[in-house]
Design an enzyme around this catalytic site. Sequence first.
Site, mmCIF file in Angstrom:
data_model
loop_
_atom_site.group_PDB
_atom_site.id
_atom_site.type_symbol
_atom_site.label_atom_id
_atom_site.label_comp_id
_atom_site.label_asym_id
_atom_site.label_seq_id
_atom_site.Cartn_x
_atom_site.Cartn_y
_atom_site.Cartn_z
ATOM 1 N N CYS A 64 42.836 48.387 37.053
ATOM 2 C CA CYS A 64 42.789 46.932 37.429
ATOM 3 C C CYS A 64 43.288 46.375 36.072
ATOM 4 O O CYS A 64 43.018 46.674 34.857
ATOM 5 C CB CYS A 64 41.665 46.508 37.935
ATOM 6 S SG CYS A 64 41.527 44.976 38.356
ATOM 7 N N ASN A 81 38.858 38.969 43.326
ATOM 8 C CA ASN A 81 39.395 38.040 42.391
ATOM 9 C C ASN A 81 41.035 38.385 42.056
ATOM 10 O O ASN A 81 41.313 37.905 41.001
ATOM 11 C CB ASN A 81 38.599 38.356 41.135
ATOM 12 C CG ASN A 81 38.421 39.543 40.506
ATOM 13 O OD1 ASN A 81 39.018 40.748 40.991
ATOM 14 N ND2 ASN A 81 38.062 39.889 39.407
ATOM 15 N N LEU A 108 48.049 36.004 42.358
ATOM 16 C CA LEU A 108 49.373 35.946 42.112
ATOM 17 C C LEU A 108 49.350 34.471 41.722
ATOM 18 O O LEU A 108 49.159 33.558 42.519
ATOM 19 C CB LEU A 108 50.326 36.527 43.140
ATOM 20 C CG LEU A 108 51.796 35.995 42.903
ATOM 21 C CD1 LEU A 108 52.321 36.660 41.594
ATOM 22 C CD2 LEU A 108 52.683 36.192 44.095
ATOM 23 N N HIS A 143 42.697 46.394 32.298
ATOM 24 C CA HIS A 143 41.419 46.068 31.803
ATOM 25 C C HIS A 143 40.102 46.724 32.525
ATOM 26 O O HIS A 143 38.929 46.145 32.305
ATOM 27 C CB HIS A 143 41.100 44.539 31.840
ATOM 28 C CG HIS A 143 41.154 43.880 33.240
ATOM 29 N ND1 HIS A 143 42.022 42.664 33.377
ATOM 30 C CD2 HIS A 143 40.783 43.975 34.386
ATOM 31 C CE1 HIS A 143 41.932 42.263 34.467
ATOM 32 N NE2 HIS A 143 41.185 43.254 35.370
ATOM 33 N N PRO A 168 43.010 35.689 31.553
ATOM 34 C CA PRO A 168 42.846 34.559 32.744
ATOM 35 C C PRO A 168 41.562 33.809 32.728
ATOM 36 O O PRO A 168 40.420 34.405 32.311
ATOM 37 C CB PRO A 168 43.261 35.357 34.023
ATOM 38 C CG PRO A 168 42.449 36.616 33.781
ATOM 39 C CD PRO A 168 42.692 37.080 32.433
ATOM 40 N N SER A 174 39.925 31.074 35.899
ATOM 41 C CA SER A 174 39.985 31.295 37.243
ATOM 42 C C SER A 174 41.065 30.551 37.856
ATOM 43 O O SER A 174 41.947 30.348 37.094
ATOM 44 C CB SER A 174 38.633 30.296 37.740
ATOM 45 O OG SER A 174 38.624 29.008 37.136
ATOM 46 N N HIS A 183 38.681 40.464 29.066
ATOM 47 C CA HIS A 183 39.781 40.492 30.202
ATOM 48 C C HIS A 183 39.656 39.243 30.980
ATOM 49 O O HIS A 183 40.744 39.106 31.738
ATOM 50 C CB HIS A 183 39.376 41.784 31.077
ATOM 51 C CG HIS A 183 38.278 41.347 32.317
ATOM 52 N ND1 HIS A 183 37.183 40.771 31.936
ATOM 53 C CD2 HIS A 183 38.523 41.561 33.435
ATOM 54 C CE1 HIS A 183 36.277 40.433 33.104
ATOM 55 N NE2 HIS A 183 37.146 41.304 34.004
ATOM 56 N N ALA A 213 37.580 35.127 31.767
ATOM 57 C CA ALA A 213 36.340 34.220 31.569
ATOM 58 C C ALA A 213 35.271 34.747 31.739
ATOM 59 O O ALA A 213 34.170 34.640 31.046
ATOM 60 C CB ALA A 213 36.717 32.868 32.256
#
Length: 396
Positions: free
Chosen positions: A77, A162, A165, A270, A302, A304, A326, A328
Site C-alpha cells: 500500500c 482510506n 484518488l 508505506h 497525505p 485526510s 505515511h 496524518a
Amino acid sequence: MPYQTIKGGRVPIRMWTDPDTVEDVALDQLRNVSALPWVAGLAVMPDVHYGKGATVGSVIAMKDAVSPAAVGVDIGCGMTAAKSSLTVEDMPDDLAVLRSRLEKAIPVGRGSHKQAVDPSALPNLKERGWYEFWKSFDDLHPAVRSRHGRARAQMGTLGGGNHFLELCADDDGAIWLVLHSGSRNIGNELAEQHIEAARKLPHNQDLPDNDLAVFLTGTAKMDAYRHDLFWAQEYARRNRAVMMALAQDVVTRRFGEKRCRWDQVISCHHNYVAEEEYGGVELLVTRKGAIRAGAGDLGIIPGSMATGTYIVRGLGNETAYNSASHGAGRKMSRNKARKSFTVDDLIEQTRGVECRKDSGVIDEIPGAYKDLETVIEAQSDLVEVVAHLRQLICVK
C-alpha cells in the site's frame, strides 16, 4: 522535533511524538515488538496509532526475520503523485463532471475493470515487463493461482477504506493528481496464507502476541514469503501506475494535450519490507505505515479527504531507519468516527472539495484524523517540505 526514547524489551523505542499522546494499546504493541529476539531496532513515526498486526507508524528493523502480520494484508500500500502543467485558473467552476469521469475510469471499492487494462493503450504509462510480471503469477502460493483473472481485472482499481484518488492544487496554483492504494485482493490473500503459516511454526509459540509470528532466514517458508511479498509489492506499485495513467488520460482528454503535460511520477510504498544495511548489518526493515525518507528520496504524506497533502524530500536520518510518517494518522477508530459525526459534519468539514458527502464515508471524515501540520512539524529532522497540496476533488 528530536525523538524521545522510551524503554522497550530488547531494544529502546525511538519515538517522533510525545509518548503520553499515544494510546495504551499502541504502546503495548510497540513494547511487544521491541521484546522480540530478532528485533534490531524500532522507530515510531508521529502518525502512530494502534493497528491490526502491528502499530501503524512503526518501523521495525529485524535481523534474519520478518513478521508477515506486521507488514499487514495490504502489502505494498502506498502513494503516487504527478504534477501537471495545468493551473487552478484552468479548472471549471463545477468539478462534478470531472469527478464523475475519474470515477468512471477507475473502479472503487470492490469493483474491477470489466476487461483487464491494456498497458500499451495508456500513453502516460512508463511501466515495462508486463508479460514477465503476469507470467510469474504461476510461481505464487498455490492457494492463489486460480485468482489470476481477478488479479488482472483489479489491476488499476482503487479499493475501499482510506484509499483515494484526488485532484489537488499546490500553493503556486499548479494542478496535481494524487492517489493512495495497494495490492488489492491478491495481496490480501497472499498475506493471509503466510500469516497463518507463520503462526503455526514452533519458534512462534511463546510470543507475547501471535500477530508477531515471524519467518526466519534460511528456511523454505521465509523464501516463499519473501517471493510472494516482493511480487505483491510490485503489483501494488504497478496498480498505482496504471491508475495514475488512467487518471492522467481523463484529465488530458478534458483539457487537451497542448495544455496538459505531466512531470515525472512520484511513487512510494508505506506498507512494505525492504532489505537495507545499517551499521554494516543487513536488516529486513518493515515499514508499517511509514515511507522511506533516505537522503533525497521524494515522498508523499497525505492528511485526510479535505486537509491537504505534502510532497516531501527525505533527509536520510538513520536513527529513524531513513523513514518518515505515511500520513496524518487516525485519532479515532472507524466505529467511533461513525458514532461521533453526522453527514452534516462531513459536509461542513469537506466544504470546498468535490467529493462524496454521505454516510458511506463518514469514517473517513477529517475529524477522525490527527492534525497534519503537527505531524509534519514533528518530523522536521526526517523530511523537508517540497510542496503543499489542497484537495479540489476527492474520489473514495
